[in-house]
Scaffold this motif. Structure first.
Motif: not given
Length: 330
Positions: A179-190
């Protein structure tokens, strides 16, 4: 000088057409442990055989071992989620084997492994070290992490023809499952590694962050998987100087490699072991695009160059391969 090898597994490697890091699927899971044994002992101990691609290209660990014998650096193996135990001594940081990135939560051990590796990096008694990785399927999981972080660079492949279309399809399925889009974890490496990556990336990134936070210099020895680790480090807010050492086989085959390294503010060293001049079909296949990198090969070549023995690595690798063929069979 010390080279740290992070060895682990991901079920993503079992997807048809993803990886050449093993002669067949039955041997694929043994590759990381075998690589660790080769770097430690110069031969396999617990693994059934020396890893080869389906076309007979030997594992990059043989090259790293040859460079080690010539340049005299130490090797430490960190268990980055091994699915099959290795005969090499390992440091444990709580990583577990990774699942298929098309699952919702393929690397639940990633946050804990990242932090444990970070603490290990804080305490390492070194001014500088080289980090390498061995994990079949790792370029596909690296692509997944890049997309989760919002980075659009491409990745390399252990195959002569990079199956980027297949990798992008796998990554798209993984993003949907998480349930992610490209860039949804930017700044959240873990989060990026837990949902779209592999345990080796978590450990490499954590180790690098911890070392850089204490002023230790780190050289990432590898290709686009190590570029991805560098992206994780930058997304963790670490701006300290960081270097990457890779092979000419990677640098020449990935169109946006230089641009990605520049965007991540990486110092880059590119080494050519000269296998195109070796009379061995397996080693010559490196120049044809098989394997390209792995097991810290780029970093080991850079250390060999520092020691003034880079020109001897090809012959040393050839000699080692001939010895292993005699001892273990073709």
């Amino acid at each position: 000088m010390r080279l740290i090898l992070v060895a682990g597994t991901t079920a993503t490697a079992e997807i048809d057409g993803i990886s050449a890091a093993g002669a067949d699927k039955d041997l694929l899971g043994h590759t990381p442990g075998a690589d660790a044994e080769l770097l430690t002992y110069g031969d396999v101990v617990r693994a059934p055989e020396v890893p080869m691609s389906p076309t007979g290209c030997p594992t990059p660990a043989l090259v790293t071992r040859a460079a080690r014998e010539l340049a005299g650096f130490d090797v430490v193996t960190v268990d980055g989620g091994l699915g099959i135990p290795t005969g090499a001594p390992t440091v444990t940081v709580g990583a577990r084997p990774g699942g298929d990135i098309r699952e919702q939560d393929p690397v639940p051990s990633a946050p804990g492994a990242f932090e444990a590796a970070r603490q290990f990096g804080w305490k390492l008694p070194a001014e500088e070290f080289v980090l390498g990785e061995t994990i079949p399927g790792g370029t596909t999981t690296a692509l997944g992490v890049l997309r989760a972080l919002g980075e659009e660079w491409s990745v390399s492949s252990s195959l002569p023809e990079n199956p980027m279309e297949l990798k992008e399809e796998v990554v798209a399925a993984g993003l949907e499952a998480s349930n992610l889009r490209t860039g949804d974890a930017a700044g959240e490496p873990k989060t990026a590694v837990r949902r779209m990556g592999d345990p080796v990336l978590a450990v490499v990134a954590g180790l690098t962050v911890g070392a850089l936070e204490t002023g230790t210099r780190v050289v990432l020895g590898g290709g686009t998987q190590m570029l991805t680790a560098a992206a994780l480090v930058r997304h963790a807010g670490i701006e300290a100087p960081l270097s990457l050492a890779t092979t000419s086989y990677v640098a020449d085959s990935v169109p946006d490699f230089e641009a990605a390294a520049s965007a991540l503010d990486l110092g880059v060293t590119v080494s050519d072991p000269g296998f195109d001049a070796v009379d061995h079909v397996g080693l010559a296949s490196y120049a044809e695009g098989v394997a390209k990198e792995g097991a810290g090969m780029g970093g080991a070549l850079a250390l060999a160059e520092r020691a003034g023995v880079l020109d001897d690595v090809a012959a040393k690798t050839f000699d080692s391969l001939q010895r292993l063929e005699v001892d273990n069979g073709p």
